[in-house]
Design an enzyme around this catalytic site. Sequence first.
Site, PDB file in Angstrom:
ATOM      1  N   GLU A  24     -10.366   8.332   4.747  1.00 34.68           N
ATOM      2  CA  GLU A  24      -9.397   7.427   5.390  1.00 34.68           C
ATOM      3  C   GLU A  24     -10.134   6.315   6.134  1.00 34.68           C
ATOM      4  O   GLU A  24      -9.784   5.137   6.015  1.00 34.68           O
ATOM      5  CB  GLU A  24      -8.506   8.192   6.373  1.00 34.68           C
ATOM      6  CG  GLU A  24      -7.485   9.088   5.691  1.00 34.68           C
ATOM      7  CD  GLU A  24      -6.605   9.852   6.672  1.00 34.68           C
ATOM      8  OE1 GLU A  24      -6.816   9.724   7.897  1.00 34.68           O
ATOM      9  OE2 GLU A  24      -5.718  10.578   6.216  1.00 34.68           O
ATOM     10  N   THR A  46       4.246   9.849   5.696  1.00 35.12           N
ATOM     11  CA  THR A  46       4.575   8.422   5.589  1.00 35.12           C
ATOM     12  C   THR A  46       3.866   7.805   4.386  1.00 35.12           C
ATOM     13  O   THR A  46       4.464   7.009   3.640  1.00 35.12           O
ATOM     14  CB  THR A  46       4.180   7.687   6.889  1.00 35.12           C
ATOM     15  OG1 THR A  46       4.496   8.506   8.006  1.00 35.12           O
ATOM     16  CG2 THR A  46       4.903   6.362   7.003  1.00 35.12           C
ATOM     17  N   GLY A  70      -0.468   6.231   7.489  1.00 36.39           N
ATOM     18  CA  GLY A  70       0.208   6.554   8.736  1.00 36.39           C
ATOM     19  C   GLY A  70      -0.819   6.725   9.847  1.00 36.39           C
ATOM     20  O   GLY A  70      -2.015   6.474   9.662  1.00 36.39           O
TER      21      GLY A  70
HETATM   22  C1  5RP Z   1      -3.844  12.261   8.224  1.00 40.58           C
HETATM   23  C2  5RP Z   1      -3.306  11.202   9.103  1.00 40.58           C
HETATM   24  C3  5RP Z   1      -1.857  10.871   8.959  1.00 40.58           C
HETATM   25  O1  5RP Z   1      -1.755   9.527   8.611  1.00 40.58           O
HETATM   26  C4  5RP Z   1      -1.173  11.116  10.262  1.00 40.58           C
HETATM   27  O2  5RP Z   1      -1.341  12.486  10.603  1.00 40.58           O
HETATM   28  C5  5RP Z   1       0.324  10.762  10.184  1.00 40.58           C
HETATM   29  O3  5RP Z   1       0.986  11.669   9.362  1.00 40.58           O
HETATM   30  P1  5RP Z   1       2.528  11.526   9.045  1.00 40.58           P
HETATM   31  O4  5RP Z   1       2.708  10.276   8.242  1.00 40.58           O
HETATM   32  O5  5RP Z   1       2.851  12.758   8.252  1.00 40.58           O
HETATM   33  O6  5RP Z   1       3.278  11.462  10.346  1.00 40.58           O
HETATM   34  O7  5RP Z   1      -4.011  10.615   9.904  1.00 40.58           O
HETATM   35  O8  5RP Z   1      -5.213  12.469   8.475  1.00 40.58           O
END
Ligand code: 5RP
Length: 233
Positions: free
Chosen positions: A112, A37, A91
């Site tokens: 993050e 995302t 995301g």
């Molecule tokens: C990575 C994360 C991502 O934001 C989470 O896994 C969502 O991933 P995606 O957008 O591929 O569904 O926390 O550490």
Amino acid sequence: MSQQNLPTEINDKQRVANYAANLVEEGMIVGLGTGSTANYFIEQLAHRKQQENLQFTTVASSVVSTIKAQQLGLTMMAIEHLSQLDLYVDGADEVSPGMSLLKGRGFDLVKEKLLAKASAEFYVLVDNSKIVTRIGELFPIPVEVSPFSWQMVLRSLQQIGGAGDLRKNANGDGLAISSQGNLIIDMVFDASLNAEELNAELNAVPGIIAHGIFYQLATTIFIGDKGEIIVRN
Ligand code: 5RP
């Protein structure tokens, strides 16, 4: 018309990512999350830069996002030079009713969470598959630890009722290593513990570098749901 020229449907993740990217304003410092995302968001930012000559600076939460942003020509600054930012966009793996998040199925929890905390606004982009009634419903909670401390941390986590083990690498023949060179313990806790309680418990364990519960950090959640966008704040 050939197959290649047919208009392509965008999915819910891409729809919310485009929506959020269109909220970025001139001059902002924008944190880039990690995952599929976040990648859509980075692509739309690059599109706006090219189409509108929008000027903004980005800071990445991971090596993957750094490379993606570099390849698309975004202006970047190193996280080392930053104490605060205007907007962080990422995301999540789960979103609970109180806007708590579970993150970290990737390997970039530390940056993050730093960026989410340092940002004036934290936009979370999800599709409705990520909406849960409690954190930990779909996935274990990732806990990042130094290689030297994992056994003591695991014991502390077991003492508060958790069960878990070190995450394996993708092939299953070794251990997963985070971007910071640490190990990840994936933990499951009793369903009666809510995100606030779990967050407090995990924050109190010495040796944990970061964990996947993002409690009271999100300011707005954008949920893509069958072509609609639902906004929670
Ligand atoms: C990575 C994360 C991502 O934001 C989470 O896994 C969502 O991933 P995606 O957008 O591929 O569904 O926390 O550490």
